[in-house]
Design a protein around this motif. Structure first.
Motif, PDB file in Angstrom:
ATOM      1  N   ARG A 219       0.951  -1.218  -0.072  1.00 59.46           N
ATOM      2  CA  ARG A 219      -0.030   0.039   0.002  1.00 59.46           C
ATOM      3  C   ARG A 219       0.938   1.307  -0.190  1.00 59.46           C
ATOM      4  O   ARG A 219       0.645   2.197  -0.756  1.00 59.46           O
ATOM      5  CB  ARG A 219      -0.961  -0.284   1.135  1.00 59.46           C
ATOM      6  CG  ARG A 219      -1.941   1.169   1.476  1.00 59.46           C
ATOM      7  CD  ARG A 219      -2.535   1.683   0.155  1.00 59.46           C
ATOM      8  NE  ARG A 219      -3.766   0.664  -0.076  1.00 59.46           N
ATOM      9  CZ  ARG A 219      -4.075   0.457  -1.382  1.00 59.46           C
ATOM     10  NH1 ARG A 219      -3.775   1.021  -2.209  1.00 59.46           N
ATOM     11  NH2 ARG A 219      -5.277  -0.518  -1.687  1.00 59.46           N
TER      12      ARG A 219
ATOM     13  N   ASP B 166       2.255   1.598  -3.546  1.00 61.41           N
ATOM     14  CA  ASP B 166       1.194   2.154  -4.234  1.00 61.41           C
ATOM     15  C   ASP B 166       0.754   3.524  -4.204  1.00 61.41           C
ATOM     16  O   ASP B 166       0.667   4.503  -5.152  1.00 61.41           O
ATOM     17  CB  ASP B 166      -0.021   1.180  -4.230  1.00 61.41           C
ATOM     18  CG  ASP B 166      -1.218   1.787  -5.230  1.00 61.41           C
ATOM     19  OD1 ASP B 166      -0.938   1.817  -6.295  1.00 61.41           O
ATOM     20  OD2 ASP B 166      -2.209   1.907  -4.650  1.00 61.41           O
TER      21      ASP B 166
ATOM     22  N   ASP C  76       0.746   6.190  -7.009  1.00 59.09           N
ATOM     23  CA  ASP C  76      -0.389   7.135  -7.255  1.00 59.09           C
ATOM     24  C   ASP C  76      -0.207   8.471  -7.374  1.00 59.09           C
ATOM     25  O   ASP C  76      -1.142   9.305  -7.841  1.00 59.09           O
ATOM     26  CB  ASP C  76      -1.650   6.706  -6.562  1.00 59.09           C
ATOM     27  CG  ASP C  76      -2.118   5.006  -6.788  1.00 59.09           C
ATOM     28  OD1 ASP C  76      -1.488   4.621  -7.788  1.00 59.09           O
ATOM     29  OD2 ASP C  76      -3.240   4.635  -5.946  1.00 59.09           O
TER      30      ASP C  76
HETATM   31 MN    MN Z   1      -3.939   2.945  -5.909  1.00 57.45          MN
END
Ligand code: MN
Ligand code: PS7
Ligand code: MN
Ligand code: MN
Ligand code: MN
Ligand code: MN
Length: 352
Positions: free
Chosen positions: A50, A53, A57
């Motif tokens: 996470r 990511d 992002d």
């Molecule tokens: Mn994402």
């Protein structure tokens, strides 16, 4: 100062599960119900990916800086005290990176056999993500496959290695990398298909250009946003259904993978997200609303049914089959739609 010391074990656990609840809507529960040997391991695995990511992002980070962060992220897990406080103000999971030192504390307390797996997957995913932030997001079908391998197939492969390393599952589970890859990609493709509108409005495009270009008149100008225009509804639907049929191909692998699991809590952890995805994909298939509504979601009652059912492999198979019935009905209706407007004929070939 009433604050517990940062190396207090209870505090570290509390903070990690707090961050899990904060950053995951869909996985927090199934992770918490995993067998004690694995739940902390998978919780940390989730938070690490996470974190990675969140960097991927964040559109406010300069690309060169981003590539460096993505490629090195695996090594930060061994760097006590590392945090990242420069996320854009709109990043919903920025607090995870601001508090990342507490994830590192927990990571370093895991059995080294798990640390190695987590760091290795993190390294491969970071490299894959950096490759895609230099080129355009998936434009060919081949790239779409590759991207979903990096961000989800690898998660399935890593989880399988963790399951086998724990001794709770057979060593062969870790060796079935193709099935594990399908487990991850089925979730990721479903997510990419369902979130088309939301992602598009946020400036993210995951649907490969190669597909919608197949269905659009040759001299059309513009980007994939054209699928949101009224005159192109037919092309939009053809693209949607092509991607759904492509994702449905993974279901056979999913059932084979699930049937190889022995531990009940691992089974639930693996099966529930797959059943949820199957439910979502069934809802989304041939459904024009996905181009109009952002939060097309499985009805609450249906979700509760999937979760409460405590499915075993035969119950899971029956549930999957009930969805394939619905899909077959929806596909049947497709046959009777007028063909003159767009390229539904092509779609028909794909449906065979
Ligand atoms: Mn994402
Ligand atoms: C380690 C549980 C069980 C063999 C953060 C779980 C984002 C779909 O739209 O957050 O942002 O809300 O719902 C999860 C295989 C990966 C694949 C991938 C790590 C299943 C970073 C999930 C999850 C393998 C890249 C969640 C792939 O999306 O989307 C652990 C077996 C993370 C799994 C991302 C996506 C995951 C995803 P949204 P979500
Ligand atoms: Mn989510
Ligand atoms: Mn991402
Ligand atoms: Mn997201
Ligand atoms: Mn999404």
């Amino acid at each position: 100062n009433n604050c517990p010391p940062k190396d207090d074990e209870k505090y570290i656990d509390f903070m990690n599960y707090y961050l899990l609840g904060l950053t995951s809507r869909s996985f927090a529960r199934v992770i918490q119900e995993l067998t004690p040997e694995l739940k902390d391991v998978v919780c940390v695995f989730y938070l690490v990916l996470r974190g990675l990511d969140t960097i991927e992002d964040d559109m406010t980070i300069d690309v060169n800086k981003k590539v460096e962060l993505l490629r090195n992220f695996h090594s930060y897990n061994y760097q006590k005290g590392w945090t990242f406080t420069e996320s854009g103000p709109n990043e919903k999971d920025r607090v995870l990176l601001e508090q990342y030192d507490i994830v590192i504390e927990k990571f370093l307390k895991l059995d080294p056999k798990y640390q190695t797996i987590i760091a290795d997957i993190c390294k491969q995913m970071g490299e894959g993500m950096s490759e895609f932030c230099l080129k355009e997001k998936p434009s060919t079908i081949e790239n779409y496959y590759l991207y979903t391998y990096y961000v989800a197939g690898l998660v399935g492969i890593g989880l399988s290695r963790i399951f086998s390393a724990s001794g709770l599952e057979d060593p062969s589970v870790a060796e079935k990398t193709e099935l594990a890859d399908s487990m991850g990609r089925f979730l990721q493709k479903t997510n990419i298909i369902r979130d088309f509108l939301e992602d598009y409005e946020d400036g993210r495009k995951f649907w490969p250009d190669e597909v919608w270009k197949e269905f659009i008149p040759e001299d059309t100008e513009g980007d994939i946003g054209i699928l949101l225009k009224r005159n192109y509804e037919c092309c939009a639907m053809a693209t949607l259904n092509y991607l759904c049929v492509d994702a449905f191909q993974h279901v056979v692998d999913v059932l084979e993978y699930l049937s190889s699991l022995k531990d009940k809590t691992i089974f639930n952890f693996c099966a529930i997200p797959q059943l949820m995805a199957m439910s979502t994909l069934t809802l989304v298939f041939n459904n024009p609303d996905i181009f109009k509504t952002k939060s097309l979601k499985t009805r609450k009652g249906e979700t509760v049914k999937i979760m409460r059912n405590n499915p075993d492999i035969s119950a899971a198979t029956v549930t999957i089959l009930s969805y394939t019935d619905i899909i077959a009905d929806k596909a049947e209706i497709l046959k009777y739609l007028p063909l003159e407007k767009g390229n539904y004929k092509k779609l028909d070939e794909y449906m065979k």
